[in-house]
Design an enzyme around this catalytic site. Structure first.
Site, PDB file in Angstrom:
ATOM      1  N   GLY A 160       2.594 102.316  91.073  1.00  0.00           N
ATOM      2  CA  GLY A 160       1.319 102.271  90.356  1.00  0.00           C
ATOM      3  C   GLY A 160       1.296 101.197  89.288  1.00  0.00           C
ATOM      4  O   GLY A 160       2.110 100.281  89.288  1.00  0.00           O
TER       5      GLY A 160
ATOM      6  N   LEU B 197      -0.983  98.926  89.008  1.00  0.00           N
ATOM      7  CA  LEU B 197      -1.064  97.825  89.962  1.00  0.00           C
ATOM      8  C   LEU B 197      -1.530  96.524  89.320  1.00  0.00           C
ATOM      9  O   LEU B 197      -2.408  96.515  88.471  1.00  0.00           O
ATOM     10  CB  LEU B 197      -2.016  98.213  91.098  1.00  0.00           C
ATOM     11  CG  LEU B 197      -1.639  99.496  91.834  1.00  0.00           C
ATOM     12  CD1 LEU B 197      -2.625  99.770  92.958  1.00  0.00           C
ATOM     13  CD2 LEU B 197      -0.216  99.456  92.367  1.00  0.00           C
ATOM     14  N   HIS B 198      -0.906  95.442  89.749  1.00  0.00           N
ATOM     15  CA  HIS B 198      -1.313  94.099  89.318  1.00  0.00           C
ATOM     16  C   HIS B 198      -1.561  93.254  90.560  1.00  0.00           C
ATOM     17  O   HIS B 198      -1.431  93.740  91.697  1.00  0.00           O
ATOM     18  CB  HIS B 198      -0.255  93.488  88.398  1.00  0.00           C
ATOM     19  CG  HIS B 198       1.135  93.547  88.960  1.00  0.00           C
ATOM     20  ND1 HIS B 198       1.515  92.851  90.083  1.00  0.00           N
ATOM     21  CD2 HIS B 198       2.233  94.250  88.579  1.00  0.00           C
ATOM     22  CE1 HIS B 198       2.764  93.084  90.352  1.00  0.00           C
ATOM     23  NE2 HIS B 198       3.246  93.951  89.465  1.00  0.00           N
TER      24      HIS B 198
ATOM     25  N   GLY C 163       0.107  91.155  92.092  1.00  0.00           N
ATOM     26  CA  GLY C 163       1.214  91.116  93.060  1.00  0.00           C
ATOM     27  C   GLY C 163       1.094  92.252  94.069  1.00  0.00           C
ATOM     28  O   GLY C 163       1.278  92.060  95.274  1.00  0.00           O
ATOM     29  N   HIS C 164       0.777  93.443  93.573  1.00  0.00           N
ATOM     30  CA  HIS C 164       0.583  94.583  94.489  1.00  0.00           C
ATOM     31  C   HIS C 164      -0.621  94.339  95.398  1.00  0.00           C
ATOM     32  O   HIS C 164      -0.586  94.638  96.587  1.00  0.00           O
ATOM     33  CB  HIS C 164       0.316  95.877  93.699  1.00  0.00           C
ATOM     34  CG  HIS C 164       1.457  96.343  92.861  1.00  0.00           C
ATOM     35  ND1 HIS C 164       1.432  96.320  91.485  1.00  0.00           N
ATOM     36  CD2 HIS C 164       2.658  96.865  93.192  1.00  0.00           C
ATOM     37  CE1 HIS C 164       2.559  96.801  91.018  1.00  0.00           C
ATOM     38  NE2 HIS C 164       3.324  97.140  92.025  1.00  0.00           N
TER      39      HIS C 164
ATOM     40  N   GLN D 188      15.102 107.081  90.453  1.00  0.00           N
ATOM     41  CA  GLN D 188      15.596 105.710  90.324  1.00  0.00           C
ATOM     42  C   GLN D 188      15.639 105.216  88.883  1.00  0.00           C
ATOM     43  O   GLN D 188      15.881 104.045  88.638  1.00  0.00           O
ATOM     44  CB  GLN D 188      14.800 104.753  91.220  1.00  0.00           C
ATOM     45  CG  GLN D 188      13.364 104.492  90.794  1.00  0.00           C
ATOM     46  CD  GLN D 188      12.607 103.703  91.855  1.00  0.00           C
ATOM     47  OE1 GLN D 188      12.259 104.222  92.902  1.00  0.00           O
ATOM     48  NE2 GLN D 188      12.325 102.429  91.583  1.00  0.00           N
TER      49      GLN D 188
ATOM     50  N   GLN E  49      16.407  94.897  95.782  1.00  0.00           N
ATOM     51  CA  GLN E  49      15.773  96.087  96.366  1.00  0.00           C
ATOM     52  C   GLN E  49      15.376  95.801  97.821  1.00  0.00           C
ATOM     53  O   GLN E  49      15.656  96.600  98.727  1.00  0.00           O
ATOM     54  CB  GLN E  49      14.534  96.454  95.544  1.00  0.00           C
ATOM     55  CG  GLN E  49      13.589  97.431  96.237  1.00  0.00           C
ATOM     56  CD  GLN E  49      12.479  97.914  95.333  1.00  0.00           C
ATOM     57  OE1 GLN E  49      12.729  98.703  94.440  1.00  0.00           O
ATOM     58  NE2 GLN E  49      11.256  97.472  95.539  1.00  0.00           N
TER      59      GLN E  49
ATOM     60  N   SER F 198       4.656  91.749  86.880  1.00  0.00           N
ATOM     61  CA  SER F 198       5.426  92.993  86.881  1.00  0.00           C
ATOM     62  C   SER F 198       4.698  93.998  86.002  1.00  0.00           C
ATOM     63  O   SER F 198       4.109  93.621  84.980  1.00  0.00           O
ATOM     64  CB  SER F 198       6.820  92.736  86.302  1.00  0.00           C
ATOM     65  OG  SER F 198       7.434  93.954  85.941  1.00  0.00           O
TER      66      SER F 198
HETATM   67  O1  PAF Z   1       9.363  98.556  93.747  1.00  0.00           O
HETATM   68  C1  PAF Z   1       8.902  99.664  93.429  1.00  0.00           C
HETATM   69  O2  PAF Z   1       7.800  99.785  92.875  1.00  0.00           O
HETATM   70  C2  PAF Z   1       9.729 100.910  93.698  1.00  0.00           C
HETATM   71  O3  PAF Z   1      11.079 100.656  93.552  1.00  0.00           O
HETATM   72  C3  PAF Z   1       9.438 101.545  95.075  1.00  0.00           C
HETATM   73  C4  PAF Z   1       9.832 100.607  96.213  1.00  0.00           C
HETATM   74  C5  PAF Z   1       7.963 101.887  95.178  1.00  0.00           C
HETATM   75  C6  PAF Z   1      10.259 102.838  95.228  1.00  0.00           C
HETATM   76  O4  PAF Z   1       9.971 103.749  94.218  1.00  0.00           O
END
Ligand code: PAF
Length: 277
Positions: A27, A29-30, A32-33, A57, A148, A180
């Site tokens: 979430g 969101l910017h 990039g998303h 995480q 990642q 980010s």
């Molecule tokens: O990159 C992210 O936003 C997170 O690490 C992901 C891949 C959604 C997993 O929680």
């Protein structure tokens, strides 16, 4: 666009879809998303986004509690881009204590993993859960989180997941700063300084392209350049693209990765370097 909060309802909604492209997010969101969402449409006739801030995480002293949660604004931005937004609660994703995890490859203990123990295990575990819930044909991730993406690719290949993983280029602000969700933690002065991380990587890349092969020296130079301007550097590393290991021989596809803190904000970035010949 439909917003769905439970796994059961999502499964019902997706049961007849055969060409799902999936963009998992946390979430806030910017652009990039949104770029990932637009690319998703090129890969699937049905586009699913997830919004879930995954506690697994985050380390105990990290920003899980203050991570920006902006569901309403996120859904507004996803209108016209996603067909479904899956926004489960923590309880929906983890109704019981999670005791089964994805054990990521050893590279997960280096680079970002060195200062974020358990991060990639928690990330890989939730990504596998989300892939199992959504069952997409394609899933898209940004290259900004290079390590990642590498771990997700390894997981998908070695666990034979029936999904194609697509890595998408980092979207940047006009001054080069990688977009980010964490950029919004930066003060005005820090935001002015933040693009120096990418400029440092660009400078190191240029030196490699001009023939420099002493990567230890380049890494040290990067660390010192950042530290001199007040950054607390986690790492600057020249690695192979293929396995993220140190460059030992004639590998030609390299990547320079860095993570560093500006005040309380940890920023990461990377730049690929492909050597001719
Ligand atoms: O990159 C992210 O936003 C997170 O690490 C992901 C891949 C959604 C997993 O929680």
């Amino acid at each position: 666009m439909q917003i769905i909060f439970t796994i059961a309802e999502l499964r019902k909604r997706l049961a007849d879809e055969r060409a799902i492209a999936f963009v998992p997010t946390m979430g806030n969101l910017h652009e990039g998303h949104l770029d990932l969402m637009r690319r998703a449409r090129e890969h699937g006739s049905y586009v699913v986004a997830s919004i879930f801030v995954n506690p697994l995480q985050f380390g105990p002293s990290e920003d899980f509690d203050r991570y920006p949660r902006t569901l309403e604004a996120d859904c507004a931005r996803l209108q016209g881009l996603a067909d479904v937004v899956f926004a489960p609660s923590v309880n929906e994703m983890y109704p019981a204590q999670q005791t089964v995890f994805v054990e990521p490859p050893a590279i997960a203990n280096e680079l970002c993993g060195a200062s974020r123990p358990g991060h990639f295990r928690g990330m890989a575990t939730v990504v596998l859960k989300l892939l199992n819930i959504v069952q997409p044909q394609v899933a898209l991730f940004g290259k900004k989180d290079y390590q990642q993406l590498h771990i997700i690719r390894r997981m998908a290949a070695q666990l034979n997941l029936p999904v194609s993983i697509i890595g998408c280029e980092t979207v940047r602000a006009a001054d080069g700063l990688a977009l980010s969700s964490r950029n919004q933690y930066l003060s005005e002065a820090e935001r002015g300084e933040a693009a120096f991380l990418y400029r440092t990587l660009q400078g190191l890349r240029q030196q490699i392209l001009l023939g420099e092969r002493d990567f230890e020296r380049l890494q040290q130079q990067g660390v010192e350049a950042l530290a001199a301007r007040g950054w607390a550097v986690d790492y600057v590393a020249v690695r192979n693209q293929s396995d993220l290991r140190t460059v030992t021989g004639a590998q030609r596809e390299l990547v320079i990765l860095a993570a560093a803190r500006l005040g309380n904000t940890r920023l990461l970035d990377n730049i690929e370097v492909c050597l001719a010949g």
